[in-house]
Design an enzyme around this catalytic site. Structure first.
Site, PDB file in Angstrom:
ATOM      1  N   THR A 103      38.054  33.405  31.853  1.00  0.00           N
ATOM      2  CA  THR A 103      36.848  33.210  31.035  1.00  0.00           C
ATOM      3  C   THR A 103      37.065  33.798  29.651  1.00  0.00           C
ATOM      4  OG1 THR A 103      35.546  33.430  33.060  1.00  0.00           O
ATOM      5  CG2 THR A 103      34.347  33.530  30.982  1.00  0.00           C
ATOM      6  N   ASP A 400      42.058  36.542  42.400  1.00  0.00           N
ATOM      7  CA  ASP A 400      42.124  37.261  41.126  1.00  0.00           C
ATOM      8  C   ASP A 400      42.577  38.707  41.340  1.00  0.00           C
ATOM      9  OD1 ASP A 400      41.253  34.963  40.007  1.00  0.00           O
ATOM     10  OD2 ASP A 400      39.419  35.754  39.118  1.00  0.00           O
TER      11      ASP A 400
END
Length: 535
Positions: A103, A400
């Site tokens: 992001t 992640d």
């Protein structure tokens, strides 16, 4: 546009005012490209940080995904614009290379493009802007090296790794269980890591999920889970010190490769055929017993007769196991995958301390646990959750965290999160701008302003006054010469990210800046988009 028909009744479309359309060139093309890329970046901006919003994505067949993972959002968005697709590929590159920060890299690229647009309107050539951004990115990356901290960890002291993984998980839906999930991620990476070579093979970590239970029931198994059960309900559900035969050959009589037909016209011939088939099954089962196998795992299925024979001979079996699972079982148990019964030997058997079948809830769902393996270099993270969406999002979050732990084993340098690294780089780039007398100075200052957009987005998403919060933190960094001051997103009462234990990997942050700069340079160098019909 109008619909017309020719003399044969075939429809065709008439496009009006086609000759009045013109292609965008020069500054107009740059502005159009920047607008498309910034539109994609603004979608992700609200998902940044621990208080970032989630996005609900609906696929064409009605499936719904709820996530705030940048790579997943852009992967599932139907982006038609070619410049917008560059932003999707930017996020994908960050995901493949680092695994985290997908992001932030898009938000960073969007901020750089907004600053570039202001410079282009002031008449600065796009190439000079791109060169200024390239100089700035080198200054920022070098500065990150200076402010980075190294920390020591070992197989017995994994707390620093856990703290960094917790920072990654704090921005996910699963943040209420971030401590336990971070520990699971770090332990699984340490189990498969080669600390001497500083290498981690994430393919050895299998992430499985099953609907039911609660998120807190997620566990790490030092072995393999297979979503299968024993082929016969009366076979034993638990086998200690199992010797496993891993087969890719079917439990059935061999079939000719050519077309064939068997004519049976007497009872004796049928009995002979049946006895011959039974002998094939007997020989196969006996071959497995002779080499000392106590469990057979087969890639193919077998009929009821073979199943019944296996049960009578007290040889538990599992059928229809996928190729990927077979490979992982072979790695974990130290066995060899056997393609023919004739090649089966005692040396090719895998060994496991315990194989057990476990049932879940009131349903008849069962899974096979293969634990205490001879080679524990293969582990499984088993996720539980209330629904399929929760499990899929937890899988993405665990991925992640695994990538962050892997990156820290490769390079144990960290920078402080909460926008602290970006603010520090912004101050350093701003100070370095005075050394460049050319037009690039404007681009370098614009790069410094773009770096501030990440902490500003963090403050905005946390419900704080963005400009005021950023000004206070920036002033504190300059006054105290403290590179650890960031945005207090969780309202703990301190801006010092060391006290909050908010860390990010150095290589992840450097990659963000480098990738964002590369994509922005590429977009700035495009001044004309030619469609295939205009060649």
């Amino acid at each position: 546009m109008a619909l017309a028909f020719d003399e044969y009744g075939r429809p065709f479309i008439i496009l009006r005012e086609q000759e009045s359309k013109s292609r965008l060139r020069g500054l107009d093309a740059h502005k159009s490209n920047i607008a498309a890329a910034v539109a994609v970046a603004r979608i992700l901006r609200t998902s940044l940080g621990p208080k970032g919003m989630d996005k609900m994505l609906q696929s064409p067949d009605g499936d719904i995904t709820i996530t705030n993972d940048g790579a997943t959002i852009l992967e599932q968005m139907d982006v038609d614009n070619q410049i917008g697709k560059l932003m999707v590929e930017l996020s994908r590159s960050q995901d493949y290379e680092i695994g985290d920060g997908t992001t932030g890299v898009v938000v960073m690229a969007g901020a750089l493009l907004e600053q570039a647009e202001k410079l282009l309107e002031r008449g600065i050539h796009p190439i000079r802007v791109a060169e200024g951004f390239e100089i700035s990115s080198r200054i920022a990356v070098d500065h990150l090296e200076k402010i980075a901290h190294k920390f020591d960890f070992s197989a017995t002291n994994i707390e620093p790794l856990v703290q960094t993984c917790m920072t990654t998980l704090s921005s996910k839906i699963v943040n209420r269980c971030k401590r336990s999930l971070a520990e699971i991620a770090v332990k699984s990476v340490m189990a498969v890591a080669d600390l001497e070579r500083k290498d981690v093979n994430l393919d050895l970590i299998k992430v499985e999920g099953k609907v039911g239970g609660k998120l807190e029931d997620t566990e790490l198994i030092y072995g393999i889970i297979v979503d299968k059960d024993m082929s016969h309900p009366q076979m034993p559900k638990q086998i200690a010190d199992a010797k496993i035969a891993i087969l890719t050959c079917p439990f059935e009589p061999p079939k000719p490769k050519t077309k064939h037909k068997v004519d049976i016209d007497t009872v004796e011939k049928f009995q002979t055929l049946r006895k011959q088939e039974q002998k094939y099954f007997d020989d196969m089962v006996q071959k497995c017993k002779d080499v000392g196998a106590t469990l057979v795992i087969c890639q193919w299925g077998f009929d009821d007769e073979a199943n019944h024979l296996l049960m009578n001979r007290n040889l538990p079996a599992v059928r229809w196991v996928g190729g990927v699972e077979l490979e992982l079982i072979a790695i974990a148990t130290g066995g060899r995958i056997v393609p023919r019964f004739q090649e089966l030997t005692p040396e090719k058997l895998g060994k496991a301390g315990l194989v057990r079948e476990k049932a879940f809830g009131t349903t008849k769902d069962r899974m096979l646990y293969i634990e205490h393996c001879a080679n524990s270099k293969a582990v499984t993270v088993f996720i539980r959750g209330g629904n399929k969406m929760m499990i899929e999002e937890t899988k993405r979050s665990i991925h992640d965290a695994l990538c962050v732990a892997r990156n820290l084993i490769r390079n144990n340098s960290i920078v402080y999160g909460g926008g602290a690294a970006e603010i520090s780089c912004s101050i350093a780039v701003e100070a370095a701008a005075d050394k460049y007398p050319g037009v690039e100075q404007y681009a370098i200052r614009a790069f410094a302003d773009a770096l501030d957009s990440v902490p500003m987005a963090l403050a905005e998403n946390s419900g704080l006054q963005p400009i005021e919060t950023l000004s206070v933190v920036k002033a504190q960094q300059i006054k105290e010469n403290n590179h650890c001051c960031g945005i207090d997103c969780n309202d703990t009462g301190t801006n010092d990210m060391r006290e909050q234990n908010v860390f990010e990997t150095l290589i992840g942050k450097q990659q963000q800046i480098l990738l964002a700069t590369q994509v922005v340079k590429m977009i700035l160098k495009i001044d004309d988009v030619i469609s295939p019909s205009e060649y």
